[in-house]
Design a protein around this motif. Sequence first.
Motif, PDB file in Angstrom:
ATOM      1  N   MET A   1       0.776  -1.084  -0.034  1.00  0.00           N
ATOM      2  CA  MET A   1       0.054   0.183   0.086  1.00  0.00           C
ATOM      3  C   MET A   1       0.879   1.430   0.095  1.00  0.00           C
ATOM      4  N   VAL A   2       1.943   1.254   0.896  1.00  0.00           N
ATOM      5  CA  VAL A   2       2.791   2.435   0.561  1.00  0.00           C
ATOM      6  C   VAL A   2       3.758   2.364  -0.592  1.00  0.00           C
ATOM      7  N   GLY A   3       3.834   1.462  -1.229  1.00  0.00           N
ATOM      8  CA  GLY A   3       4.357   1.379  -2.614  1.00  0.00           C
ATOM      9  C   GLY A   3       3.285   1.633  -4.006  1.00  0.00           C
ATOM     10  N   GLY A   4       2.136   2.065  -3.304  1.00  0.00           N
ATOM     11  CA  GLY A   4       0.892   2.426  -4.487  1.00  0.00           C
ATOM     12  C   GLY A   4       0.234   1.530  -5.066  1.00  0.00           C
ATOM     13  N   THR A   5       0.344   0.272  -4.673  1.00  0.00           N
ATOM     14  CA  THR A   5      -0.206  -0.867  -5.456  1.00  0.00           C
ATOM     15  C   THR A   5      -2.055  -0.715  -5.332  1.00  0.00           C
ATOM     16  N   ASP A   6      -2.257   0.058  -4.261  1.00  0.00           N
ATOM     17  CA  ASP A   6      -3.775   0.511  -3.881  1.00  0.00           C
ATOM     18  C   ASP A   6      -4.949  -0.826  -3.537  1.00  0.00           C
TER      19      ASP A   6
ATOM     20  N   GLU B   1      -5.977  -6.313   0.560  1.00  0.00           N
ATOM     21  CA  GLU B   1      -5.639  -5.106   1.188  1.00  0.00           C
ATOM     22  C   GLU B   1      -5.892  -3.742   0.272  1.00  0.00           C
ATOM     23  N   MET B   2      -6.448  -2.740   0.726  1.00  0.00           N
ATOM     24  CA  MET B   2      -7.300  -1.680  -0.121  1.00  0.00           C
ATOM     25  C   MET B   2      -6.753  -0.434   0.448  1.00  0.00           C
ATOM     26  N   SER B   3      -6.195   0.718  -0.160  1.00  0.00           N
ATOM     27  CA  SER B   3      -5.844   2.119   0.114  1.00  0.00           C
ATOM     28  C   SER B   3      -6.977   2.891  -0.001  1.00  0.00           C
ATOM     29  N   PHE B   4      -7.183   3.916   0.769  1.00  0.00           N
ATOM     30  CA  PHE B   4      -8.105   5.258   0.900  1.00  0.00           C
ATOM     31  C   PHE B   4      -9.497   4.496   1.206  1.00  0.00           C
TER      32      PHE B   4
END
Length: 591
Positions: free
Chosen positions: A207-212, A240-243
Amino acid sequence: MKVLKRTHMCGELTKANIDEQVVLNGWIQKRRNLGGLIFCDVRDKTGITQVVFDDKIPQELFDKADTLRSEYVVGITGTVKERESKNPDLPTGDIEVFADDLVIYSKADTPPIYIKDDDNVDDNLRLKYRYLDLRKKKMQDNLAFRAKLTNLARTYYAENGFTEVETPMLIKSTPEGARDYLVPSRVNQGHFYALPQSPQTFKQLLMVGGTDRYFQIAKCFRDEDLRADRQPEFTQIDLEMSFVNIDDVIEVQEGFLKRVFKELKGIDIETPFPRMTWEEAMNRYGSDKPDTRFGFELQDITDIVRECDFKVFTDAIDAGGSVRAICITGGAPVYTRKKIDKLTNDVKSYGAKGMVWIKKTESEITSSVNKFFTPEQLGEIADAVGAQNDDLILIISDKNKVVYDSLGFLRRHIAGEMGLLDDNKFNLLWVVDFPLFEYDEKEDRWSAMHHPFTSPKDEDAELLKTDPHACKANAYDIVLNGVELGGGSIRIHDREMQEDMFRALQMSDEEIEEKFGFLVEAFKYGAPPHGGLAYGLDRLIMLLTGEKSIREVIAFPKNQNAQCMVSEAPGIVDNAQLEELGLRMIDDKEQ
């Protein structure tokens, strides 16, 4: 050797195939020679078809067929005919195949176990000869179901924008929770890898790496004591999910489970699923994975018995515990004194020192504590829990954890004995608002209820510094029929909050740096809000197929001693291998 090109599967032939020329490949289930006719049941992963060798074929072929025995591997060419004497117990019982060619690919000794679903063979023998056990249709159906579910998961998550990413299998040991399986390093002697208990930190780094949006069918390893739904190595559907917030994660998961039930079980399940707080689940069901298919809910009678003369109750209350009961509808005539004594003994494994029972009949109320309570007082308890004639009341008094665990066990155990656990009913719900921490009495310390990367609820964020044990967690578990299918949380993405969490777990700055420095450093460079969930794939398949153990849905499982009965792992390695790793065995004299 000639190999016949298969045209049909044994279990899929129907009357629609009559007069067709077919080629079947499989195993001989059994053979019967009736003189001028030889009947063979040929089996593959789809089922069984009866094959007939009659006097119209060449004698050489007939004699060859007469040599067939159980578990010979064969290829057979023949014509499908309607069966004169139908077999209603066989899906292919309307047809049979008249053979005109036979290839014996390999012969077989008499197998040590029967190749049939209801063989009742010892589990260790089944696991030792697992390659034979897998020939059973039930086992093949379970493996096929597993493949369908994993394929469905990949399709669903890809359609919803998830990227499938493999995370490392050789990682750093960060002991939190179960024991790690350790792997010694030959190149860096004296250092060890660990096999992952979950891909937790790496999926957060994604997620830190932008995979989203990340997804993986992940192998996980935990060195812990085994039971029916545990294995030392198991599989997760991990994501895992970002935002996102809790509602976003739950919405995606409900869509996944709705699709699983529809496509694999033909069942339309209603969404959204009910949500229940952890506190409500414990108070009503004595479990954070409540089975809501039946009643027998816990009821708090602490205030009713607070001033009673029964010291067991009053001592528990004075110590800060509680007195709670379950009412078993129709249980009075079912549960004899002998059966109740067994239940009393069973709850001792949950820490209970004993159990009180009350029976209500049309003519009287009796109990195990008659000398401490008047009939009127017993009646007051019975009225409080809504007892009717022929009901049985079971009461536990102790610390809340002991009360919850004991009554939680009893309600589900008794429901099973009374035939109230309907395997065709699927009650899904979310349990939310868990405590962020729980007290481990054996270790005499506080630990993270889920893991140390779970964030506190927004309104409790400041308490993490001042009163961390009062925090509720941004965590959620998905529960099916009293079994946790999966769990997840909104993670901590702020470096300072993550350090506060570690300190609340009494970790020193040195420990934080040593165990999780790489994660904390990653947060320095901008981490998105993120959250996720992991399903126990084996457990999900077990429930959907109606099995009682995850061993039934894993191709080559370990036994209760974490041994592979087929390959005899774990095994002993020679001294040369140990020396390469900088290791040696210590004998008893050196210990």
